[in-house]
Write a protein that holds these residues in place. Structure first.
Motif, short mmCIF file in Angstrom:
data_model
loop_
_atom_site.label_atom_id
_atom_site.label_comp_id
_atom_site.label_asym_id
_atom_site.label_seq_id
_atom_site.Cartn_x
_atom_site.Cartn_y
_atom_site.Cartn_z
N UNK A 112 0.85 -1.19 0.00
CA UNK A 112 0.00 0.00 0.00
C UNK A 112 0.89 1.24 0.00
N UNK A 113 0.28 2.39 -0.32
CA UNK A 113 1.00 3.66 -0.48
C UNK A 113 0.38 4.72 0.40
N UNK A 114 1.24 5.54 1.02
CA UNK A 114 0.81 6.70 1.82
C UNK A 114 1.45 7.94 1.20
N UNK A 115 0.71 8.66 0.38
CA UNK A 115 1.26 9.76 -0.42
C UNK A 115 0.75 11.11 0.09
N UNK A 116 1.61 12.14 -0.02
CA UNK A 116 1.29 13.43 0.60
C UNK A 116 1.68 14.59 -0.32
N UNK A 117 0.67 15.35 -0.76
CA UNK A 117 0.87 16.63 -1.46
C UNK A 117 1.79 16.55 -2.66
N UNK A 118 1.31 15.95 -3.74
CA UNK A 118 2.11 15.94 -4.97
C UNK A 118 1.26 15.52 -6.15
N UNK A 119 1.92 15.36 -7.27
CA UNK A 119 1.39 14.66 -8.43
C UNK A 119 2.59 13.97 -9.08
N UNK A 120 2.37 12.91 -9.81
CA UNK A 120 3.52 12.24 -10.42
C UNK A 120 3.46 12.34 -11.93
N UNK A 121 4.62 12.18 -12.53
CA UNK A 121 4.77 12.23 -13.99
C UNK A 121 4.18 13.52 -14.57
N UNK A 122 4.64 14.66 -13.99
CA UNK A 122 4.16 15.95 -14.48
C UNK A 122 4.45 16.15 -15.96
N UNK A 123 5.58 15.62 -16.40
CA UNK A 123 5.98 15.79 -17.80
C UNK A 123 5.34 14.75 -18.71
N UNK A 124 4.39 14.00 -18.15
CA UNK A 124 3.68 12.95 -18.90
C UNK A 124 4.65 11.93 -19.48
N UNK A 125 5.74 11.67 -18.76
CA UNK A 125 6.68 10.65 -19.18
C UNK A 125 5.96 9.30 -19.15
N UNK A 126 6.02 8.57 -20.25
CA UNK A 126 5.23 7.35 -20.36
C UNK A 126 5.92 6.12 -19.80
N UNK A 127 7.22 6.21 -19.47
CA UNK A 127 7.95 5.02 -19.05
C UNK A 127 7.34 4.36 -17.80
N UNK A 128 7.07 5.12 -16.71
CA UNK A 128 6.45 4.46 -15.55
C UNK A 128 5.10 3.83 -15.89
N UNK A 129 4.30 4.48 -16.74
CA UNK A 129 3.00 3.94 -17.11
C UNK A 129 3.16 2.66 -17.93
N UNK A 130 4.17 2.64 -18.80
CA UNK A 130 4.39 1.46 -19.63
C UNK A 130 4.77 0.26 -18.77
N UNK A 131 5.66 0.49 -17.79
CA UNK A 131 6.06 -0.61 -16.90
C UNK A 131 4.87 -1.07 -16.06
N UNK A 132 4.12 -0.09 -15.54
CA UNK A 132 2.95 -0.43 -14.72
C UNK A 132 1.94 -1.21 -15.54
#
Length: 553
Positions: free
Chosen positions: A386-406
């Motif tokens: 599980x994840x506990x995340x605080x005040x952010x957003x990820x992949x601001x530059x819309x980099x597709x690499x994390x999404x591709x792996x996921x």
């Protein structure tokens, strides 16, 4: 220690800056102490540098000290419009010193806003009384010698508590700071507030009017090491501080044994609860909590205080420092250090070193570190429960690499990833609207967790709930007795599985800016600790989440 003269031509002001020895970038927290004198010479600063005991303290606790130069030997504490606007200039000099123009510029001795303190003598002391009354943002505490209270400043006061040591202050200043901090008790040399004992006032008479090494040490030991000012509301709140003297961490500095990124050295703090030390053979959960950009493990341990939750709940905690010692490579850019590989190697090391329950490995973080935690979880769902995340957003530059792996891993196994996410109502993307980083983030996790993605309103449409799409269940509560008016509203979203599961939560911290509050540690842990990641990728849910208003107990 090192001394510089800094000139700010844009406001026609200058100041001396005294830096601690050692590397400019340190894993420990810096303390910024701004001193208002009635002279602009170097003699008294040179005396500090010649005092070996003081230098040892300053280097150990990483004091960064600013000495703004007054105009004509005094400070415009009474807000005389015909004189220099010292109130504005003082705040601007401190802001410019801490300004970081971009994430590629590591700046100088980065200091977090919640650990900025002020000392002053004579008209400098009076100036700080005015500053605390009128512009207390990022003023974590003041120590004044002499000084008066401006009637104009009293009339313009915003009424926010500022803890203070007042030596030989006039009666108006004394009464003002007592009222400001709403003191109702006395003990250990302080007047304090029983609800929030970080609201402190100390009063003394007959003291020497010198800002020498002994006086600065006194300020550190009695006040500056005890309180801080998180950005939890418009002007901030007074809170207790964690400093290096309090550390019970195992600190790894530039440790090369992880082996990732061509064997580069890494730095991380480990917190091992006393119960775990007593029974090292018993398997316990592991939690990693990542600092924000331009931040350090020393800073984040002071703000989130997750180690206090680890001690009470018997899990091992790690505060890692990003490989670059500046910011996390949340977009997995090929031309930067591979922080996914680093965190993977760190988790592997912790499993090898301690008796870790491998089904209960959790990750979280603040800001850039929060983004990094989510990217790591989406690319390594087989090891994160599980994840506990605080005040952010990820992949601001819309980099597709994390999404591709996921996406690839999601095809191999239909993972679910529980997420507890907190955001402040004074942060830059509140309220969440269509096209924002917040929408990209929550729509990804909703889709990932088989939760219906309803349309997010555009910026010119009503968005009264603040989180873009209202939750299936909405809960409002006041979880921290120290701050009885600090409100959280959690929007819970449930999956479309045969048995609907609460797998995404968007919790709004009312009034909070870009910061993390300590109650978010226990609220986040209260949610995520019920999940276990099994070897086949499935989740087991214990269902032992407590009601939110009882999560701290």
């Amino acid at each position: 220690m090192k001394l510089d003269l800094i000139k700010y031509d844009q406001i026609s002001r200058s100041m001396y800056a005294l830096y601690p020895d050692g590397d400019r970038l340190s894993c420990y927290e810096n303390t910024l102490i701004t001193i208002l004198r009635e002279n602009d010479g170097e003699e008294d600063i040179a005396a500090l540098m010649a005092n070996a005991d003081f230098c040892e303290l300053a280097n150990q606790q990483r004091f960064v000290m600013l000495f703004p130069n007054p105009v004509n030997g005094n400070w415009n504490w009474d807000l005389d419009e015909s004189q220099q606007n010292d109130l504005a200039d003082l705040s601007e000099m401190v802001r410019l010193f801490n300004y970081q123009p971009d994430m590629n510029d590591c700046g100088i001795y980065h200091n977090m806003h919640n650990a900025r303190y002020f000392m002053g003598v004579g008209t400098g002391a009076s100036m700080l009384h005015t500053l605390a009354a009128c512009n207390p943002v990022n003023v974590a505490g003041i120590f004044t010698i002499g000084g008066k209270m401006s009637q104009k400043a009293k009339a313009a006061s915003v009424g926010a508590a500022v803890s203070a040591i007042l030596w030989d202050a006039d009666n108006q200043a004394i009464e003002f700071f007592k009222r400001l901090n709403k003191v109702d008790s006395e003990g250990d040399g302080f007047f304090y507030n029983r609800v929030n004992d970080a609201q402190l006032v100390s009063i003394a008479e007959g003291k020497k009017e010198e800002l020498d090494a002994d006086t600065i040490r006194y300020g550190w030991e009695k006040l500056f090491s005890r309180v801080c000012r998180p950005n939890s509301c418009e002007y901030g709140d007074m809170g207790p501080r964690t400093v290096r003297d309090d550390y019970k961490f195992i600190v790894h500095e530039n440790d090369t044994q992880l082996g990732d990124n061509d064997g580069i050295g890494h730095t991380w703090f480990e917190y091992i609860p006393e119960s775990v030390k007593a029974h090292p053979e018993k398997k316990v959960p592991l939690m990693l909590f990542n600092h924000g950009g331009a931040d350090t493990p020393g800073n984040i341990c002071n703000t989130i205080k997750m180690h206090e939750i680890a001690e009470k709940n018997n899990f091992i905690l790690v505060y890692p420092w990003a490989t670059s010692k500046w910011g996390w490579n949340q977009d997995m850019a090929a031309n930067q250090y591979d922080d996914v590989a680093y965190l993977y190697a760190l988790i592997k090391y912790m499993k090898k070193t301690y008796a870790i329950d491998e089904t209960r490995v959790y990750i979280g973080g603040f800001s850039n570190g929060s983004a990094m935690s989510q990217v790591f979880a989406m690319t390594n769902p087989e090891i994160i429960a599980a994840v506990c995340a605080d005040n952010t957003r990820f992949c601001q530059d819309r980099n597709t690499r994390p999404f591709a792996i996921a996406g690839k891993k999601k095809l191999e196994c239909d993972y679910r990833m529980p997420v507890w996410y907190t955001y402040g109502t004074r942060d830059i993307e509140y309220p969440a609207v269509r096209g924002s980083g917040q929408q990209v983030q929550y729509d990804f996790w909703k889709s990932y967790n088989n939760i219906t993605c309803k349309p997010t309103p555009y910026i010119d449409e009503p968005a009264s709930c603040g989180v873009g799409v209202q939750g299936d269940v909405v809960e409002a509560y006041y979880p921290n007795p120290r701050y009885p008016n600090r409100k959280y509203t959690t929007h819970r979203f449930f999956s479309n599985d045969p048995k609907p599961l609460n797998l995404y939560n968007y919790s709004l911290a009312d009034g909070k800016g870009h910061d993390c509050n300590p109650e978010e540690a226990w609220l986040g842990w209260n949610y995520i600790q019920q999940f276990s990641r099994m070897a086949d990728g499935s989740l087991v849910i214990s269902g032992n989440e407590r009601p939110l208003d009882q999560a701290k107990s």
